[in-house]
Design an enzyme around this catalytic site. Structure first.
Site, mmCIF file in Angstrom:
data_model
loop_
_atom_site.group_PDB
_atom_site.id
_atom_site.type_symbol
_atom_site.label_atom_id
_atom_site.label_comp_id
_atom_site.label_asym_id
_atom_site.label_seq_id
_atom_site.Cartn_x
_atom_site.Cartn_y
_atom_site.Cartn_z
ATOM 1 N N ILE A 182 -6.528 7.723 -0.927
ATOM 2 C CA ILE A 182 -6.471 6.482 -1.797
ATOM 3 C C ILE A 182 -4.721 6.427 -1.562
ATOM 4 C CG2 ILE A 182 -6.787 5.563 -3.909
ATOM 5 C CD1 ILE A 182 -9.397 7.615 -4.065
ATOM 6 N N PRO A 183 -4.243 5.443 -1.169
ATOM 7 C CA PRO A 183 -2.955 5.142 -0.884
ATOM 8 C C PRO A 183 -2.212 4.614 -2.457
ATOM 9 C CG PRO A 183 -4.002 3.400 0.126
ATOM 10 C CD PRO A 183 -5.232 4.331 -0.302
ATOM 11 N N CYS A 184 -2.710 5.195 -3.402
ATOM 12 C CA CYS A 184 -1.724 4.770 -4.615
ATOM 13 C C CYS A 184 -0.125 4.449 -4.550
ATOM 14 C CB CYS A 184 -2.179 5.823 -5.714
ATOM 15 S SG CYS A 184 -1.331 7.376 -5.563
ATOM 16 N N HIS A 185 0.363 5.183 -3.425
ATOM 17 C CA HIS A 185 1.810 4.689 -3.313
ATOM 18 C C HIS A 185 2.085 3.390 -3.075
ATOM 19 C CE1 HIS A 185 0.632 5.780 0.870
ATOM 20 N NE2 HIS A 185 1.730 4.885 1.125
ATOM 21 N N ARG A 186 1.145 2.578 -2.631
ATOM 22 C CA ARG A 186 1.116 1.252 -2.190
ATOM 23 C C ARG A 186 1.257 0.219 -3.395
ATOM 24 N NH1 ARG A 186 -2.600 2.145 2.737
ATOM 25 N NH2 ARG A 186 -0.935 3.323 4.104
#
Length: 110
Positions: free
Chosen positions: A57-61
């Site tokens: 889950i690309p939470c850094h985006r």
């Protein structure tokens, strides 16, 4: 927020965040709006802070509305978040904020 509602909301957040393509960012408020809870940007932040699948889950985006990175980025701090975004080709301004005009995911924007 009751636990079952929270889990449903968190699941919706994770599903939406998973759709943000590499090289783009969305804002906490944008994700809240897209999951049908436009006044819950802070809950989106919390959901991502406890992301059960970092790297999947690309939470850094996900960034603040002004393009700021998350001081409390749970997976290495703002420097790690910036490195992940730069590696994907996300544009930054001289002040260190993400260039939202160049890199913002257009989903839900009118």
């Amino acid at each position: 927020m009751a636990d079952s509602n929270r889990e449903g909301f968190f699941g919706s957040v994770y599903e939406m965040v998973a759709q943000v393509p590499a090289g783009m960012v969305a804002t906490y408020g944008q994700i809240a709006k897209l999951v049908g809870e436009p006044r819950r940007a802070r809950y989106v932040r919390y959901a991502l802070h406890v992301n059960p699948q970092p790297g999947v889950i690309p939470c850094h985006r996900i960034v603040f509305a002004d393009g700021r990175l998350a001081e409390g980025f749970a997976f290495g701090g703002p420097e790690a978040q910036r490195t992940l975004l730069e590696d994907e080709g996300v544009a930054f301004l001289a002040n260190g904020h993400v260039d939202l005009q160049a890199s913002r995911w257009p989903a839900g924007l009118v």
